[in-house]
Design a protein around this motif. Structure first.
Motif, PDB file in Angstrom:
ATOM      1  N   ALA A  20       0.903  -1.264   0.083  1.00  0.00           N
ATOM      2  CA  ALA A  20       0.083   0.010   0.003  1.00  0.00           C
ATOM      3  C   ALA A  20       1.002   1.186   0.008  1.00  0.00           C
ATOM      4  O   ALA A  20       0.320   2.392  -0.136  1.00  0.00           O
ATOM      5  CB  ALA A  20      -1.126  -0.015   1.372  1.00  0.00           C
ATOM      6  N   ASN A  21       2.009   1.249   0.202  1.00  0.00           N
ATOM      7  CA  ASN A  21       3.126   2.253   0.053  1.00  0.00           C
ATOM      8  C   ASN A  21       3.629   2.445  -1.196  1.00  0.00           C
ATOM      9  O   ASN A  21       4.462   3.559  -1.478  1.00  0.00           O
ATOM     10  CB  ASN A  21       4.277   1.976   1.133  1.00  0.00           C
ATOM     11  N   ASP A  23       3.089   3.189  -5.285  1.00  0.00           N
ATOM     12  CA  ASP A  23       2.103   3.959  -5.932  1.00  0.00           C
ATOM     13  C   ASP A  23       1.601   2.873  -7.166  1.00  0.00           C
ATOM     14  O   ASP A  23       0.738   2.852  -7.678  1.00  0.00           O
ATOM     15  CB  ASP A  23       2.478   5.292  -6.608  1.00  0.00           C
ATOM     16  N   LEU A  26      -0.513  -0.054  -5.996  1.00  0.00           N
ATOM     17  CA  LEU A  26      -1.773   0.409  -5.967  1.00  0.00           C
ATOM     18  C   LEU A  26      -2.456   0.789  -7.247  1.00  0.00           C
ATOM     19  O   LEU A  26      -3.571   0.089  -7.518  1.00  0.00           O
ATOM     20  CB  LEU A  26      -1.983   1.608  -5.161  1.00  0.00           C
ATOM     21  N   ARG A  27      -1.634   1.230  -8.191  1.00  0.00           N
ATOM     22  CA  ARG A  27      -2.174   1.316  -9.313  1.00  0.00           C
ATOM     23  C   ARG A  27      -2.564  -0.048 -10.199  1.00  0.00           C
ATOM     24  O   ARG A  27      -3.590  -0.140 -10.724  1.00  0.00           O
ATOM     25  CB  ARG A  27      -1.373   2.198 -10.515  1.00  0.00           C
ATOM     26  N   ALA A  30      -5.459  -1.819  -8.326  1.00  0.00           N
ATOM     27  CA  ALA A  30      -6.741  -1.039  -8.439  1.00  0.00           C
ATOM     28  C   ALA A  30      -7.219  -1.490 -10.128  1.00  0.00           C
ATOM     29  O   ALA A  30      -8.468  -1.778 -10.073  1.00  0.00           O
ATOM     30  CB  ALA A  30      -6.549   0.337  -8.351  1.00  0.00           C
ATOM     31  N   SER A  36     -10.900   1.771  -7.130  1.00  0.00           N
ATOM     32  CA  SER A  36      -9.783   2.936  -7.083  1.00  0.00           C
ATOM     33  C   SER A  36      -8.909   2.611  -6.160  1.00  0.00           C
ATOM     34  O   SER A  36      -8.700   1.622  -5.345  1.00  0.00           O
ATOM     35  CB  SER A  36     -10.716   4.338  -6.452  1.00  0.00           C
ATOM     36  N   GLN A  37      -7.489   3.523  -6.428  1.00  0.00           N
ATOM     37  CA  GLN A  37      -6.500   3.255  -5.468  1.00  0.00           C
ATOM     38  C   GLN A  37      -6.692   3.502  -3.837  1.00  0.00           C
ATOM     39  O   GLN A  37      -6.306   2.895  -3.120  1.00  0.00           O
ATOM     40  CB  GLN A  37      -5.456   4.247  -5.784  1.00  0.00           C
ATOM     41  N   ASP A  38      -7.727   4.554  -3.713  1.00  0.00           N
ATOM     42  CA  ASP A  38      -7.989   4.715  -2.337  1.00  0.00           C
ATOM     43  C   ASP A  38      -8.752   3.571  -1.631  1.00  0.00           C
ATOM     44  O   ASP A  38      -8.481   3.083  -0.370  1.00  0.00           O
ATOM     45  CB  ASP A  38      -8.955   5.948  -2.110  1.00  0.00           C
ATOM     46  N   GLN A  39      -9.651   2.786  -2.426  1.00  0.00           N
ATOM     47  CA  GLN A  39     -10.171   1.642  -1.836  1.00  0.00           C
ATOM     48  C   GLN A  39      -9.450   0.406  -1.751  1.00  0.00           C
ATOM     49  O   GLN A  39      -9.284  -0.260  -0.899  1.00  0.00           O
ATOM     50  CB  GLN A  39     -11.430   1.004  -3.184  1.00  0.00           C
ATOM     51  N   ARG A  41      -6.307   1.024  -0.569  1.00  0.00           N
ATOM     52  CA  ARG A  41      -5.642   1.484   0.659  1.00  0.00           C
ATOM     53  C   ARG A  41      -6.685   1.070   1.711  1.00  0.00           C
ATOM     54  O   ARG A  41      -6.006   0.726   2.751  1.00  0.00           O
ATOM     55  CB  ARG A  41      -5.086   2.996   0.455  1.00  0.00           C
ATOM     56  N   GLU A  42      -7.597   1.468   1.621  1.00  0.00           N
ATOM     57  CA  GLU A  42      -8.573   1.426   2.676  1.00  0.00           C
ATOM     58  C   GLU A  42      -8.936  -0.473   2.849  1.00  0.00           C
ATOM     59  O   GLU A  42      -8.962  -0.676   4.299  1.00  0.00           O
ATOM     60  CB  GLU A  42     -10.011   1.972   2.349  1.00  0.00           C
TER      61      GLU A  42
END
Length: 74
Positions: A20-21, A23, A26-27, A30, A36-39, A41-42
């Motif tokens: 999660a650290n 990018d 995450l991309r 996702a 989304s990347q925020d989803q 991370r959450e």
């Protein structure tokens, strides 16, 4: 992305882990999971970094219940 990339994660924690650290991680995750990347991370914050756990968490939060389907049909 070809099938040869499915089990590879762009991090040092292993193919079945989501960094999660990162990018880039995450991309990619996702995109793979269509969120989304925020989803991502959450979800990692809630269930840990195992990709299968994150996927199940995300699918569970987006799925409908039988009650939802019955109400929609009425």
């Amino acid at each position: 992305m070809g099938n040869e990339d499915i089990n590879l994660a762009p991090n040092a924690t292993g193919a079945d882990r989501i960094d999660a650290n990162s990018d880039e991680a995450l991309r990619i995750w996702a995109e793979r999971l269509n969120v989304s990347q925020d989803q991502i991370r959450e979800a990692v914050g809630k269930v840990g970094d195992r990709a299968s756990d994150v996927e199940l968490h995300l699918k569970g939060s987006r799925s409908t219940t039988n009650d939802d389907r019955v109400e929609a049909a009425e």
